[in-house]
Design an enzyme around this catalytic site. Sequence first.
Site, PDB file in Angstrom:
ATOM      1  N   SER A 275      21.549   9.100 -52.682  1.00 47.60           N
ATOM      2  CA  SER A 275      21.885  10.491 -52.423  1.00 47.60           C
ATOM      3  C   SER A 275      21.665  11.534 -53.587  1.00 47.60           C
ATOM      4  CB  SER A 275      23.395  10.393 -52.133  1.00 47.60           C
ATOM      5  OG  SER A 275      23.650   9.616 -50.759  1.00 47.60           O
TER       6      SER A 275
ATOM      7  N   HIS B 274      13.661  -2.856 -52.908  1.00 44.68           N
ATOM      8  CA  HIS B 274      14.299  -1.705 -52.176  1.00 44.68           C
ATOM      9  C   HIS B 274      15.655  -2.746 -51.548  1.00 44.68           C
ATOM     10  CE1 HIS B 274      16.334   1.428 -49.862  1.00 44.68           C
ATOM     11  NE2 HIS B 274      15.789   2.038 -50.851  1.00 44.68           N
TER      12      HIS B 274
ATOM     13  N   GLU C 210      19.929   1.706 -58.029  1.00 43.22           N
ATOM     14  CA  GLU C 210      20.142   2.296 -56.669  1.00 43.22           C
ATOM     15  C   GLU C 210      21.566   1.643 -56.209  1.00 43.22           C
ATOM     16  OE1 GLU C 210      16.885   4.641 -54.950  1.00 43.22           O
ATOM     17  OE2 GLU C 210      16.872   2.727 -53.883  1.00 43.22           O
TER      18      GLU C 210
ATOM     19  N   ASN D  39      10.829   8.284 -51.578  1.00 43.83           N
ATOM     20  CA  ASN D  39      10.615   7.238 -50.658  1.00 43.83           C
ATOM     21  C   ASN D  39      10.984   7.526 -49.387  1.00 43.83           C
ATOM     22  OD1 ASN D  39      10.780   4.709 -49.339  1.00 43.83           O
ATOM     23  ND2 ASN D  39      12.885   4.274 -50.032  1.00 43.83           N
TER      24      ASN D  39
HETATM   25  C1  PEP Z   1      16.483   5.280 -51.333  1.00 45.50           C
HETATM   26  O1  PEP Z   1      16.418   4.704 -50.324  1.00 45.50           O
HETATM   27  O2  PEP Z   1      15.540   4.942 -52.365  1.00 45.50           O
HETATM   28  C2  PEP Z   1      17.340   6.246 -51.670  1.00 45.50           C
HETATM   29  C3  PEP Z   1      17.732   6.782 -52.935  1.00 45.50           C
HETATM   30  O3  PEP Z   1      17.842   7.105 -50.367  1.00 45.50           O
HETATM   31  P1  PEP Z   1      18.749   8.539 -50.407  1.00 45.50           P
HETATM   32  O4  PEP Z   1      18.168   9.235 -51.358  1.00 45.50           O
HETATM   33  O5  PEP Z   1      18.735   8.952 -48.993  1.00 45.50           O
HETATM   34  O6  PEP Z   1      20.132   7.882 -50.639  1.00 45.50           O
END
Ligand code: PEP
Length: 257
Positions: free
Chosen positions: A214, A96, A168, A9
Amino acid sequence: MRTPLIAGNWKMNKTASEAAAFARELIQRKLNSPAIEIVIAPPFTAIDSVRHALGAKSPIGLAGQNLHWEDRGAYTGEVSAPMLKDLGCRYVILGHSERRALFGERDDVIQKKLAAAFRHGLKPILCVGESLGEREAGHTTEIIAGQLKGSLAGFTAAQLAMLTIAYEPVWAIGTGKAASPEQAISVHQTIRQFLLREWSTALAQGTRILYGGSVTPQNASSFLASDEIDGALVGGACLPTESFASIADLAQKRTGH
Ligand code: PEP
Protein backbone atom coordinates in the site's frame (compact mmCIF):
# COMPACT_ATOMS: atom_id res chain seq x y z
CA MET A 1 25.93 3.38 -0.68
CA ARG A 2 22.84 1.40 -1.77
CA THR A 3 21.12 2.77 -4.86
CA PRO A 4 17.40 3.18 -4.11
CA LEU A 5 15.09 1.07 -6.24
CA ILE A 6 11.47 1.80 -7.09
CA ALA A 7 9.82 -1.26 -8.60
CA GLY A 8 6.29 -1.53 -9.96
CA ASN A 9 4.55 -4.90 -9.83
CA TRP A 10 1.74 -4.76 -12.37
CA LYS A 11 0.39 -8.20 -11.40
CA MET A 12 -2.25 -9.39 -13.94
CA ASN A 13 -3.01 -5.93 -15.32
CA LYS A 14 -2.67 -4.27 -18.75
CA THR A 15 -2.75 -5.81 -22.19
CA ALA A 16 0.32 -5.45 -24.40
CA SER A 17 -1.10 -2.33 -26.06
CA GLU A 18 -2.14 -0.73 -22.76
CA ALA A 19 1.33 -1.49 -21.44
CA ALA A 20 3.01 0.19 -24.43
CA ALA A 21 0.85 3.30 -23.90
CA PHE A 22 1.91 3.34 -20.22
CA ALA A 23 5.58 3.09 -21.21
CA ARG A 24 5.24 5.96 -23.69
CA GLU A 25 3.66 8.13 -20.96
CA LEU A 26 6.40 7.17 -18.51
CA ILE A 27 9.10 8.29 -20.95
CA GLN A 28 7.55 11.77 -20.96
CA ARG A 29 8.29 12.01 -17.24
CA LYS A 30 12.04 11.90 -17.95
CA LEU A 31 12.87 9.74 -14.95
CA ASN A 32 16.52 9.33 -15.76
CA SER A 33 18.43 10.15 -12.60
CA PRO A 34 21.42 7.84 -12.20
CA ALA A 35 20.91 8.13 -8.42
CA ILE A 36 17.97 5.70 -8.36
CA GLU A 37 16.84 2.64 -10.27
CA ILE A 38 13.35 2.27 -11.65
CA VAL A 39 12.03 -1.14 -12.64
CA ILE A 40 8.63 -2.25 -13.92
CA ALA A 41 7.26 -5.79 -13.94
CA PRO A 42 4.56 -6.14 -16.60
CA PRO A 43 2.78 -9.45 -17.23
CA PHE A 44 4.84 -11.77 -19.45
CA THR A 45 2.62 -10.97 -22.46
CA ALA A 46 3.42 -7.26 -22.26
CA ILE A 47 7.18 -7.31 -21.59
CA ASP A 48 8.15 -7.15 -25.25
CA SER A 49 5.79 -4.30 -26.10
CA VAL A 50 7.02 -2.32 -23.09
CA ARG A 51 10.61 -2.94 -24.10
CA HIS A 52 9.99 -1.61 -27.60
CA ALA A 53 8.01 1.38 -26.35
CA LEU A 54 10.76 2.31 -23.86
CA GLY A 55 13.52 1.96 -26.46
CA ALA A 56 16.96 0.43 -26.21
CA LYS A 57 18.55 3.23 -24.19
CA SER A 58 15.86 3.52 -21.53
CA PRO A 59 17.10 3.71 -17.93
CA ILE A 60 13.89 1.98 -16.83
CA GLY A 61 14.55 -1.70 -16.17
CA LEU A 62 12.24 -4.64 -16.81
CA ALA A 63 11.38 -7.48 -14.46
CA GLY A 64 9.47 -10.72 -14.72
CA GLN A 65 6.87 -11.36 -12.01
CA ASN A 66 7.90 -15.01 -11.65
CA LEU A 67 9.85 -17.75 -13.40
CA HIS A 68 10.18 -21.52 -13.56
CA TRP A 69 13.35 -23.04 -12.10
CA GLU A 70 14.15 -25.14 -15.18
CA ASP A 71 15.49 -23.53 -18.34
CA ARG A 72 13.14 -25.41 -20.70
CA GLY A 73 10.99 -28.50 -20.96
CA ALA A 74 7.52 -29.93 -20.44
CA TYR A 75 6.16 -27.31 -18.02
CA THR A 76 2.98 -26.07 -19.67
CA GLY A 77 2.23 -22.44 -18.98
CA GLU A 78 5.60 -21.64 -17.42
CA VAL A 79 8.30 -19.12 -18.37
CA SER A 80 12.02 -19.62 -17.74
CA ALA A 81 14.93 -17.35 -16.78
CA PRO A 82 16.54 -17.51 -20.26
CA MET A 83 13.19 -16.46 -21.77
CA LEU A 84 13.03 -13.43 -19.48
CA LYS A 85 16.65 -12.53 -20.19
CA ASP A 86 16.01 -12.76 -23.92
CA LEU A 87 13.16 -10.24 -23.52
CA GLY A 88 15.54 -7.78 -21.88
CA CYS A 89 14.60 -8.37 -18.24
CA ARG A 90 17.26 -7.54 -15.69
CA TYR A 91 15.15 -8.44 -12.65
CA VAL A 92 12.60 -10.99 -11.52
CA ILE A 93 10.18 -10.81 -8.58
CA LEU A 94 10.17 -14.09 -6.63
CA GLY A 95 8.18 -15.35 -3.66
CA HIS A 96 5.45 -12.72 -3.85
CA SER A 97 2.83 -13.38 -1.19
CA GLU A 98 0.18 -13.91 -3.87
CA ARG A 99 2.30 -16.70 -5.37
CA ARG A 100 2.80 -18.18 -1.92
CA ALA A 101 -0.89 -17.98 -0.95
CA LEU A 102 -2.67 -18.65 -4.25
CA PHE A 103 -0.21 -20.96 -6.00
CA GLY A 104 1.26 -22.82 -3.03
CA GLU A 105 4.84 -21.63 -3.49
CA ARG A 106 7.00 -22.81 -0.63
CA ASP A 107 10.44 -21.61 0.37
CA ASP A 108 12.15 -24.66 -1.16
CA VAL A 109 10.54 -23.91 -4.54
CA ILE A 110 11.50 -20.25 -4.22
CA GLN A 111 15.07 -21.38 -3.51
CA LYS A 112 15.14 -23.26 -6.84
CA LYS A 113 13.75 -20.22 -8.64
CA LEU A 114 16.42 -18.01 -7.04
CA ALA A 115 19.08 -20.47 -8.25
CA ALA A 116 17.72 -20.20 -11.81
CA ALA A 117 17.78 -16.40 -11.61
CA PHE A 118 21.40 -16.39 -10.35
CA ARG A 119 22.43 -18.91 -13.00
CA HIS A 120 21.21 -16.62 -15.76
CA GLY A 121 22.24 -13.26 -14.30
CA LEU A 122 18.73 -12.10 -13.46
CA LYS A 123 18.58 -10.05 -10.28
CA PRO A 124 15.89 -11.42 -7.98
CA ILE A 125 13.62 -9.26 -5.83
CA LEU A 126 12.70 -11.74 -3.10
CA CYS A 127 9.46 -10.95 -1.23
CA VAL A 128 9.04 -11.91 2.41
CA GLY A 129 6.34 -10.97 4.87
CA GLU A 130 4.10 -12.10 7.68
CA SER A 131 0.31 -12.40 7.82
CA LEU A 132 -1.77 -10.33 10.22
CA GLY A 133 -2.33 -13.35 12.47
CA GLU A 134 1.40 -14.03 12.60
CA ARG A 135 2.14 -10.40 13.50
CA GLU A 136 -0.56 -10.29 16.16
CA ALA A 137 0.77 -13.52 17.67
CA GLY A 138 4.22 -11.91 17.93
CA HIS A 139 5.77 -14.24 15.34
CA THR A 140 6.92 -11.67 12.75
CA THR A 141 10.66 -12.13 13.33
CA GLU A 142 10.57 -15.93 13.20
CA ILE A 143 8.36 -15.97 10.09
CA ILE A 144 10.69 -13.62 8.21
CA ALA A 145 13.77 -15.54 9.39
CA GLY A 146 12.15 -18.83 8.34
CA GLN A 147 11.34 -17.51 4.86
CA LEU A 148 14.89 -16.21 4.44
CA LYS A 149 16.48 -19.39 5.77
CA GLY A 150 14.41 -21.62 3.49
CA SER A 151 14.69 -19.61 0.31
CA LEU A 152 18.34 -18.52 0.62
CA ALA A 153 19.72 -21.91 1.73
CA GLY A 154 23.01 -22.86 0.11
CA PHE A 155 23.77 -19.62 -1.74
CA THR A 156 27.14 -17.92 -1.50
CA ALA A 157 27.61 -14.27 -0.60
CA ALA A 158 28.76 -13.69 -4.20
CA GLN A 159 25.44 -15.02 -5.54
CA LEU A 160 23.47 -13.06 -2.97
CA ALA A 161 25.18 -9.85 -4.03
CA MET A 162 22.62 -9.87 -6.88
CA LEU A 163 19.69 -10.04 -4.46
CA THR A 164 17.19 -7.38 -3.44
CA ILE A 165 14.77 -8.23 -0.64
CA ALA A 166 11.28 -6.72 -0.41
CA TYR A 167 9.62 -6.73 2.99
CA GLU A 168 5.92 -6.96 2.19
CA PRO A 169 3.64 -7.62 5.15
CA VAL A 170 0.76 -9.65 3.73
CA TRP A 171 -1.78 -7.56 5.66
CA ALA A 172 -0.55 -4.39 3.94
CA ILE A 173 -0.69 -5.64 0.35
CA GLY A 174 -3.60 -4.20 -1.59
CA THR A 175 -5.43 -3.24 1.60
CA GLY A 176 -4.71 0.49 1.73
CA LYS A 177 -3.33 -0.11 5.22
CA ALA A 178 0.43 0.34 4.92
CA ALA A 179 2.80 -0.64 7.72
CA SER A 180 4.15 2.28 9.71
CA PRO A 181 7.72 3.29 8.80
CA GLU A 182 8.72 2.13 12.31
CA GLN A 183 7.27 -1.34 11.70
CA ALA A 184 9.07 -1.55 8.34
CA ILE A 185 12.37 -0.30 9.77
CA SER A 186 12.26 -2.85 12.57
CA VAL A 187 11.77 -5.77 10.13
CA HIS A 188 14.43 -4.39 7.78
CA GLN A 189 16.86 -4.41 10.71
CA THR A 190 15.90 -8.00 11.47
CA ILE A 191 16.62 -8.95 7.85
CA ARG A 192 20.01 -7.21 7.93
CA GLN A 193 20.91 -8.97 11.18
CA PHE A 194 20.00 -12.29 9.59
CA LEU A 195 22.26 -11.60 6.57
CA LEU A 196 25.07 -10.56 8.88
CA ARG A 197 24.73 -13.64 11.08
CA GLU A 198 24.45 -16.13 8.21
CA TRP A 199 26.82 -14.48 5.68
CA SER A 200 28.77 -11.28 6.25
CA THR A 201 28.72 -7.64 7.28
CA ALA A 202 29.41 -6.69 3.68
CA LEU A 203 26.33 -8.58 2.46
CA ALA A 204 24.16 -7.18 5.26
CA GLN A 205 25.25 -3.64 4.49
CA GLY A 206 25.16 -4.00 0.72
CA THR A 207 21.77 -5.67 0.25
CA ARG A 208 18.89 -3.46 -0.76
CA ILE A 209 15.75 -3.95 1.27
CA LEU A 210 12.56 -2.43 -0.14
CA TYR A 211 9.27 -1.88 1.62
CA GLY A 212 6.07 -2.96 -0.14
CA GLY A 213 2.42 -2.83 0.90
CA SER A 214 0.00 0.00 0.00
CA VAL A 215 2.76 2.47 -0.89
CA THR A 216 1.25 5.59 -2.49
CA PRO A 217 2.53 9.02 -3.53
CA GLN A 218 1.06 10.25 -0.22
CA ASN A 219 2.96 7.92 2.11
CA ALA A 220 6.09 7.08 0.05
CA SER A 221 8.22 9.88 1.55
CA SER A 222 7.69 8.58 5.07
CA PHE A 223 9.32 5.27 4.05
CA LEU A 224 11.99 6.73 1.80
CA ALA A 225 13.12 9.11 4.56
CA SER A 226 14.76 6.22 6.42
CA ASP A 227 18.26 5.00 5.57
CA GLU A 228 17.01 1.49 6.40
CA ILE A 229 14.49 1.53 3.53
CA ASP A 230 16.15 1.34 0.11
CA GLY A 231 13.07 1.91 -2.00
CA ALA A 232 9.63 0.49 -2.60
CA LEU A 233 7.86 -2.36 -4.34
CA VAL A 234 4.62 -0.80 -5.50
CA GLY A 235 1.48 -2.67 -6.59
CA GLY A 236 -1.78 -0.75 -7.06
CA ALA A 237 -0.15 2.69 -7.16
CA CYS A 238 2.21 1.68 -9.99
CA LEU A 239 -0.61 1.22 -12.50
CA PRO A 240 -1.46 4.87 -13.22
CA THR A 241 1.61 6.50 -14.78
CA GLU A 242 1.09 9.62 -12.70
CA SER A 243 1.26 7.95 -9.29
CA PHE A 244 4.16 5.63 -10.19
CA ALA A 245 6.13 8.56 -11.62
CA SER A 246 5.36 10.64 -8.49
CA ILE A 247 6.78 7.91 -6.24
CA ALA A 248 9.89 7.67 -8.42
CA ASP A 249 10.20 11.50 -8.32
CA LEU A 250 10.08 11.43 -4.51
CA ALA A 251 12.82 8.80 -4.39
CA GLN A 252 14.91 10.85 -6.80
CA LYS A 253 14.46 14.01 -4.71
CA ARG A 254 15.51 12.16 -1.59
CA THR A 255 18.89 11.45 -3.14
CA GLY A 256 19.30 15.17 -3.80
CA HIS A 257 19.06 14.81 -7.62
C1 PEP B 1 2.55 -5.89 -4.14
O1 PEP B 1 1.69 -6.61 -4.58
O2 PEP B 1 3.75 -6.19 -4.25
C2 PEP B 1 2.14 -4.65 -3.48
C3 PEP B 1 3.00 -4.05 -2.72
O3 PEP B 1 0.84 -4.26 -3.71
P1 PEP B 1 0.16 -2.89 -3.19
O4 PEP B 1 1.14 -1.77 -3.39
O5 PEP B 1 -1.06 -2.74 -4.02
O6 PEP B 1 -0.16 -3.08 -1.74
